[in-house]
Design an enzyme around this catalytic site. Structure first.
Site, PDB file in Angstrom:
ATOM      1  N   GLU A   1      38.212  31.838  28.032  1.00 32.35           N
ATOM      2  CA  GLU A   1      38.549  33.115  27.913  1.00 32.35           C
ATOM      3  C   GLU A   1      38.191  33.984  26.504  1.00 32.35           C
ATOM      4  OE1 GLU A   1      42.966  33.435  28.943  1.00 32.35           O
ATOM      5  OE2 GLU A   1      42.504  32.829  30.672  1.00 32.35           O
ATOM      6  N   ASN A   2      38.250  35.086  26.563  1.00 29.74           N
ATOM      7  CA  ASN A   2      37.904  36.014  25.319  1.00 29.74           C
ATOM      8  C   ASN A   2      38.649  37.105  25.122  1.00 29.74           C
ATOM      9  OD1 ASN A   2      35.947  38.068  24.171  1.00 29.74           O
ATOM     10  ND2 ASN A   2      34.870  36.063  23.898  1.00 29.74           N
ATOM     11  N   ALA A   3      38.862  37.354  23.803  1.00 27.94           N
ATOM     12  CA  ALA A   3      39.648  38.470  23.360  1.00 27.94           C
ATOM     13  C   ALA A   3      39.297  39.839  24.325  1.00 27.94           C
ATOM     14  CB  ALA A   3      39.615  38.678  22.110  1.00 27.94           C
TER      15      ALA A   3
ATOM     16  N   TYR B   1      38.820  40.666  27.424  1.00 27.59           N
ATOM     17  CA  TYR B   1      39.036  39.720  28.709  1.00 27.59           C
ATOM     18  C   TYR B   1      37.574  39.720  29.520  1.00 27.59           C
ATOM     19  CZ  TYR B   1      43.786  40.090  27.710  1.00 27.59           C
ATOM     20  OH  TYR B   1      45.234  40.062  27.065  1.00 27.59           O
TER      21      TYR B   1
ATOM     22  N   GLU C   1      34.672  27.514  37.524  1.00 24.45           N
ATOM     23  CA  GLU C   1      33.454  27.162  38.265  1.00 24.45           C
ATOM     24  C   GLU C   1      32.171  27.661  37.831  1.00 24.45           C
ATOM     25  OE1 GLU C   1      36.480  28.799  38.905  1.00 24.45           O
ATOM     26  OE2 GLU C   1      37.267  28.228  40.947  1.00 24.45           O
TER      27      GLU C   1
ATOM     28  N   CYS D   1      37.878  32.635  42.572  1.00 26.83           N
ATOM     29  CA  CYS D   1      37.644  33.973  42.777  1.00 26.83           C
ATOM     30  C   CYS D   1      36.354  34.332  43.593  1.00 26.83           C
ATOM     31  CB  CYS D   1      37.865  34.750  41.442  1.00 26.83           C
ATOM     32  SG  CYS D   1      36.352  34.591  40.580  1.00 26.83           S
TER      33      CYS D   1
ATOM     34  N   CYS E   1      33.223  33.773  41.732  1.00 30.83           N
ATOM     35  CA  CYS E   1      32.705  32.373  41.550  1.00 30.83           C
ATOM     36  C   CYS E   1      32.014  31.863  42.954  1.00 30.83           C
ATOM     37  CB  CYS E   1      34.062  31.505  41.272  1.00 30.83           C
ATOM     38  SG  CYS E   1      34.295  31.797  39.202  1.00 30.83           S
TER      39      CYS E   1
HETATM   40  N1  THU Z   1      40.135  31.169  36.709  1.00 33.66           N
HETATM   41  C1  THU Z   1      39.243  30.014  36.856  1.00 33.66           C
HETATM   42  O1  THU Z   1      38.950  29.642  36.045  1.00 33.66           O
HETATM   43  N2  THU Z   1      38.969  29.945  38.183  1.00 33.66           N
HETATM   44  C2  THU Z   1      39.462  30.610  39.534  1.00 33.66           C
HETATM   45  O2  THU Z   1      39.105  30.079  40.413  1.00 33.66           O
HETATM   46  C3  THU Z   1      40.409  31.608  39.236  1.00 33.66           C
HETATM   47  C4  THU Z   1      40.769  32.030  37.826  1.00 33.66           C
HETATM   48  C5  THU Z   1      40.402  31.608  35.388  1.00 33.66           C
HETATM   49  C6  THU Z   1      40.151  33.092  34.579  1.00 33.66           C
HETATM   50  C7  THU Z   1      40.954  33.262  33.789  1.00 33.66           C
HETATM   51  O3  THU Z   1      40.629  32.367  32.618  1.00 33.66           O
HETATM   52  C8  THU Z   1      42.384  32.454  34.392  1.00 33.66           C
HETATM   53  O4  THU Z   1      41.906  31.564  35.111  1.00 33.66           O
HETATM   54  C9  THU Z   1      43.465  33.539  34.857  1.00 33.66           C
HETATM   55  O5  THU Z   1      42.920  34.226  35.764  1.00 33.66           O
END
Ligand code: THU
Length: 157
Positions: A63-65, A67, A74, A112, A115
């Site tokens: 993650e990053n500040a 967003y 993935e 998601c 991905c």
């Molecule tokens: N996230 C994933 O890494 N993979 C997914 O399939 C769904 C969501 C991450 C993105 C974010 O860092 C955190 O989960 C919350 O959404």
């Protein structure tokens, strides 16, 4: 006018029912959740991708500040795998997640849309199906291909 239904075959299995290779991939995905950098969501995702050259590449969400600048596990994994082994074809990807309660998810995590689209690119490049294993605490869902996770997908080639 015509109506049709697109069905997705999902295999539900316990960890014990998996082949040793698939079980190993799920365990690697679980382990990889520990490298997740998720100070904002506190949702830790890990992925493990087996390639046809025998290598397994793992990644986690970062993650990053700012967003939207962060990436999911993935895509971290897929992009790194193709950057590191550009000739290798994707074989199977396993995904696991630890929720904000610190426990692995009770239900299998679903990637998601972004991905799914990114993974589809590498499935198309591979020229064959790339299996997707979605892990939960006590079971997994096995999907036969990335395309099955993205019906009516956009693809340029
Ligand atoms: N996230 C994933 O890494 N993979 C997914 O399939 C769904 C969501 C991450 C993105 C974010 O860092 C955190 O989960 C919350 O959404």
């Amino acid at each position: 006018m015509r109506q049709f239904t697109i069905e997705i075959p999902v295999t539900e299995a316990t960890l014990e029912e998996l082949s040793p290779e698939d079980r190993d991939l799920v365990l690697k995905a679980r382990l990889q959740t520990e490298t997740s950098y998720a100070p904002y969501s506190h949702f830790h995702v890990g992925a493990a991708l087996r390639l046809d050259n025998g290598e397994t590449v793992c990644g986690s969400n970062q993650e990053n500040a700012a967003y939207p600048s962060g990436t999911c596990a993935e895509r971290t994994t897929a992009f790194y795998a193709h950057a590191r082994y550009p000739e290798a074809k994707f074989d199977t990807i396993a995904i696991a997640a630890v929720g904000t309660d610190g426990l692995e998810l009770a239900d299998p995590i679903a990637p998601c849309g972004a991905c799914r689209q990114a993974l589809l690119e590498y499935e198309t490049l591979a020229g064959h199906d790339v299996r997707v294993i979605l892990a939960a605490r006590d079971r997994v869902y096995i999907l036969p291909s990335v395309r099955s996770t993205l019906p009516l997908a956009f693809s340029e080639f």
